[in-house]
Scaffold this motif. Structure first.
Motif, PDB file in Angstrom:
ATOM      1  N   TYR A  78       0.825  -1.212   0.000  1.00 33.47           N
ATOM      2  CA  TYR A  78       0.000   0.000   0.000  1.00 33.47           C
ATOM      3  C   TYR A  78       0.855   1.257   0.000  1.00 33.47           C
ATOM      4  O   TYR A  78       0.674   2.149  -0.836  1.00 33.47           O
ATOM      5  N   CYS A  81       2.791   1.762  -3.283  1.00 34.80           N
ATOM      6  CA  CYS A  81       1.912   2.201  -4.379  1.00 34.80           C
ATOM      7  C   CYS A  81       1.485   3.646  -4.197  1.00 34.80           C
ATOM      8  O   CYS A  81       1.492   4.435  -5.153  1.00 34.80           O
ATOM      9  N   ASN A 102      -6.932   7.398  -4.172  1.00 38.08           N
ATOM     10  CA  ASN A 102      -6.578   6.643  -2.970  1.00 38.08           C
ATOM     11  C   ASN A 102      -7.684   6.713  -1.924  1.00 38.08           C
ATOM     12  O   ASN A 102      -7.931   5.739  -1.200  1.00 38.08           O
ATOM     13  N   TRP A 105     -10.639   4.239  -0.627  1.00 39.84           N
ATOM     14  CA  TRP A 105     -10.494   3.073   0.249  1.00 39.84           C
ATOM     15  C   TRP A 105     -11.607   2.922   1.294  1.00 39.84           C
ATOM     16  O   TRP A 105     -11.997   1.780   1.591  1.00 39.84           O
ATOM     17  N   ALA A 168      -3.568   0.983  -4.582  1.00 33.37           N
ATOM     18  CA  ALA A 168      -3.399   1.398  -3.190  1.00 33.37           C
ATOM     19  C   ALA A 168      -4.739   1.420  -2.459  1.00 33.37           C
ATOM     20  O   ALA A 168      -4.851   0.940  -1.326  1.00 33.37           O
ATOM     21  N   ILE A 171      -5.831  -2.187  -1.882  1.00 29.05           N
ATOM     22  CA  ILE A 171      -4.965  -2.872  -0.907  1.00 29.05           C
ATOM     23  C   ILE A 171      -5.279  -2.409   0.510  1.00 29.05           C
ATOM     24  O   ILE A 171      -5.367  -3.217   1.438  1.00 29.05           O
ATOM     25  N   TRP A 172      -5.477  -1.092   0.690  1.00 25.73           N
ATOM     26  CA  TRP A 172      -5.763  -0.595   2.037  1.00 25.73           C
ATOM     27  C   TRP A 172      -7.130  -1.058   2.519  1.00 25.73           C
ATOM     28  O   TRP A 172      -7.329  -1.301   3.718  1.00 25.73           O
ATOM     29  N   TYR A 175      -6.541  -4.473   3.668  1.00 24.85           N
ATOM     30  CA  TYR A 175      -5.798  -4.377   4.929  1.00 24.85           C
ATOM     31  C   TYR A 175      -6.753  -4.113   6.102  1.00 24.85           C
ATOM     32  O   TYR A 175      -6.669  -4.760   7.142  1.00 24.85           O
TER      33      TYR A 175
END
Length: 302
Positions: A78, A81, A102, A105, A168, A171-172, A175
């Motif tokens: 993350y 990226c 971004n 997220w 990103a 991915i976050w 996460y």
């Protein structure tokens, strides 16, 4: 004084959100002063050292192996990226576009939570998600006509950065969903930052970027950036201990607005009305998602 002591953890959280809102501006500044990969590597190194000094070395024995492996991989991917999408953007305005992408997220996190949990949710969730994605498209197209051709043309201008920014956000979101189950309330953020810095230095070693050159001014900016980012995570770590998480959760959804204001001022960027409208749409869409899916606190009977 009583107010400060009573609400100190909540104030820590507010400070963390404001510090995180400085990330985009500082990342872009550091990448321009040094280089996209080298500058990011140096910044995360400063952050890692700062966190070690403030929070101490992580005691790995207290964490599960799954948490350490999965958490480290997701966090590193993350941050890499995000940092490179902002640093490698063609200009400061495009870097702002990466930041807005971004900030999808929170919406993606809620979408993944719904998919994983398979819970019944309010029908308001889906139009609010559409509003958030529409906001991103609104920012990217700017004053041009909103169309698929416009989006495709802008994407083709620098596809790597757009893909990294979108990656990103996904991915976050993963996460947030995964780590909530694996962390058991623990946090290995110091380890995550250290591995992120090492990963970026590795990429820098294989890149064609020029050697880093330091001046007093650039070194001070680098130190400021590293400490600001590290402080954000350190303060948030304290905020979740006893802060008003409902208030902080709501405030965190305004990060795109705070970040855009701070970045525009710090980087001396003039943003169009349509860009601001897009930022507001992303924020409103995320907020509605949050409120219609938030679990209401259970009443306890004495």
């Amino acid at each position: 004084m009583g107010f400060l002591s009573k609400n100190k953890y909540t104030l820590y959280g507010v400070a963390a959100i404001l510090l995180w809102s400085c990330l985009v501006a500082l990342l872009r500044d550091v990448s321009e002063l040094f280089s996209p990969i080298g500058g990011a590597a140096a910044m995360y190194t400063v952050s890692a050292v700062f966190l070690i000094l403030v929070m101490g070395l992580p005691k790995l024995k207290g964490f599960s192996k799954r948490y350490l492996v999965i958490g480290t991989l997701l966090f590193v991917f993350y941050e890499v990226c995000l940092a490179l999408s902002i640093g490698m953007a063609n200009n400061r305005h495009q870097a702002m576009e990466m930041a807005v992408i971004n900030y999808l997220w929170p919406t993606l996190t809620i979408l993944l939570t719904i998919m994983v949990g398979r819970k019944k949710v309010s029908l308001w969730v889906y139009p609010s998600m559409f509003v958030a994605f529409l906001g991103v498209a609104w920012c990217i197209t700017g004053d041009q006509e909103m169309s698929l051709d416009t989006l495709t043309t802008n994407f083709a201008d620098n596809p790597a950065t757009y893909l990294m920014a979108l990656a990103a956000a996904f991915i976050w979101a993963v996460y947030c969903v995964v780590m909530q189950k694996l962390s058991n309330g623990k946090n290995a953020i110091t380890l995550f930052f250290t591995v992120t810095a090492m990963s970026l230095w590795g990429q820098y070693g294989f890149s064609n970027e020029a050697p880093l050159t330091f001046s007093l001014s650039s070194s001070m900016t680098l130190l400021l950036a590293g400490v600001v980012v590290g402080s954000g995570y350190a303060l948030w770590n304290q905020a979740i201990i006893g802060g008003n998480l409902i208030l902080l959760g709501t405030l965190s959804y305004f990060t795109p607005v705070f970040s855009t204001i701070i970045s525009a001022l710090y980087l001396s960027i003039s943003l169009s009305a349509s860009f601001w409208q897009g930022v507001v749409l992303v924020t409103v869409g995320s907020l509605i998602c949050y409120f219609v899916t938030r679990e209401k606190p259970k009443r306890t009977v004495n």
